[in-house]
Design a protein around this motif. Sequence first.
Motif, short mmCIF file in Angstrom:
data_model
loop_
_atom_site.label_atom_id
_atom_site.label_comp_id
_atom_site.label_asym_id
_atom_site.label_seq_id
_atom_site.Cartn_x
_atom_site.Cartn_y
_atom_site.Cartn_z
N UNK A 127 -27.83 -41.70 20.17
CA UNK A 127 -28.07 -40.34 19.73
C UNK A 127 -29.28 -39.76 20.47
N UNK A 128 -29.06 -38.62 21.09
CA UNK A 128 -30.12 -37.96 21.85
C UNK A 128 -30.88 -37.03 20.90
N UNK A 129 -31.94 -37.57 20.30
CA UNK A 129 -32.71 -36.82 19.33
C UNK A 129 -33.94 -37.59 18.90
N UNK A 130 -34.48 -37.23 17.76
CA UNK A 130 -35.69 -37.88 17.27
C UNK A 130 -35.36 -39.25 16.65
N UNK B 243 -36.47 -40.56 13.87
CA UNK B 243 -36.22 -40.52 12.43
C UNK B 243 -34.80 -40.11 12.07
N UNK B 244 -34.22 -39.20 12.85
CA UNK B 244 -32.85 -38.75 12.58
C UNK B 244 -31.86 -39.90 12.72
N UNK B 245 -32.01 -40.67 13.80
CA UNK B 245 -31.11 -41.79 14.03
C UNK B 245 -31.32 -42.88 12.97
N UNK B 246 -32.57 -43.11 12.58
CA UNK B 246 -32.85 -44.11 11.54
C UNK B 246 -32.18 -43.72 10.23
N UNK B 247 -32.20 -42.44 9.92
CA UNK B 247 -31.57 -41.95 8.70
C UNK B 247 -30.05 -42.15 8.76
N UNK C 77 -31.35 -44.62 19.88
CA UNK C 77 -31.87 -43.26 19.99
C UNK C 77 -32.67 -43.08 21.27
N UNK C 78 -32.72 -41.84 21.77
CA UNK C 78 -33.58 -41.53 22.92
C UNK C 78 -35.01 -41.25 22.49
N UNK D 85 -27.85 -34.10 19.29
CA UNK D 85 -28.19 -33.76 17.91
C UNK D 85 -28.70 -32.32 17.86
N UNK D 86 -29.07 -31.86 16.69
CA UNK D 86 -29.59 -30.51 16.56
C UNK D 86 -30.82 -30.29 17.40
N UNK D 87 -31.69 -31.30 17.48
CA UNK D 87 -32.93 -31.17 18.24
C UNK D 87 -32.66 -30.99 19.73
#
Length: 449
Positions: free
Chosen positions: A38-41, A43-47, A64-65, A101-103
């Motif tokens: 997942x290309x994002x933060x 915390x988002x991937x951890x969630x 995650x990136x 992701x959204x970010x």
Amino acid sequence: MAEILTPAKPLSVNPLKASQPIGASLAFLGVADCMPLEHGARGCTSFNKLYFMRHFNEPIALQTTAMDQTTTVLGADDNVVEALATICAKNAPKVIGLVTTGLSEMQGADVPRTVKAFRTQHPEFAHVAVVPVSASDTLGCLETGFAAAVEAMIETLVPRRPSGWKNRDQVNVLASASLTPGDLEELRAWIEAFGLTPILLPDVGSSLDGHLIDQGFSTLTYGGVTREEIERMADSAATLVIGRSMSRAADALQARTGAPDVRFDQLIGLQASDAFTEALAELSGRPVPAIFGRKRAQLTDAMVDCQFQFGGAKIGVSGDSDLLSALVEFFHGMGANVVAAVASARSPRLADLPIEDVAIGDLEDFETLARARGADLIVANSHGVEAARRLGATLLRAGFPIYDRHGAHADAWIGYGGTRRLIFAAANLLAAHYQELRPYISRYKQAAE
């Protein structure tokens, strides 16, 4: 035709939907030797990973990136290239699913260009397939993210062979996110009973069904459809499509392979099961095995036995459109009144449902409608537990996530046997919820001396 209701409130109070990146990552979890990225933060991937682990109770391959405030402003292309190279070197996957992701979408990340940069800088990893998927959190839901990932896999991994030799005994299967691993196991057995060899894309039924492997642990996915099988989809004689959310993916596969497809909105219920069985008999050129006649007779008997529990019962249903639509039509067919239906995102299928209205909203909207219309039973994921308690209604758990019941992902509600199990499960909940009226005792009654 159902009227589509859109609440005017500016925020989601009690979220119903799971995001598109979760759906896209789920699709890649059904591919063998794969690593979703997942290309994002961080915390988002951890969630998202926590959601998967609680729902499936299995170790989950997900990376995650790790975008931060600096890379969000200045650009995170280097993060992507470094993450891809690290995963290739340490984990040796055959497929990497690169999910935005959204970010990263709001930052304006050009993922295809970044993948080209990775290929230029690391030619030693040319054998690893990288499948980029655009899946913003701000749009859609789990179901649409799942469908987008399947479409991206088709465009990236399936060879373009619209004409040529076809294996008459091999069929492709595109099944939506509404089907559980248990459903996919049932679906595979259903197809194989007609002498056909199915290739399921993706196949979470063989990767997230809950099984131990000989090596004990792997950093990549356990099981799933292999890259070689995905490439062989170009040689299949036909494609079976389950779920209207898979329409774009089915169109893409048909354009690349030239194989005709047969599309089904769902496989729950007597009529849907009959249609799928007849399609398999026609594709295979074989008669329907006797076991299906027996299963059909068992289902019709269950429908007769439980009709009085469903008749007049008030039902509320929530979820992504494919699952919601299948369950609304199931309850409607059993004689129940679907008084509240809330979908997580818009879908063309919702307007075709045999009820007065469908709301696009969250669990707060669902609870409000269910209370106003007196629902006896509500259908929701585990986030609906408190709503059911406040409503005084019984809860049938369905969708994602379900984290307060063991083995929910192994439940199969499709086909003759699955529909029968669903009938019994819902009927038992309604029977346990039924409150018998206290007998009237006249104030003038005189006790016997």
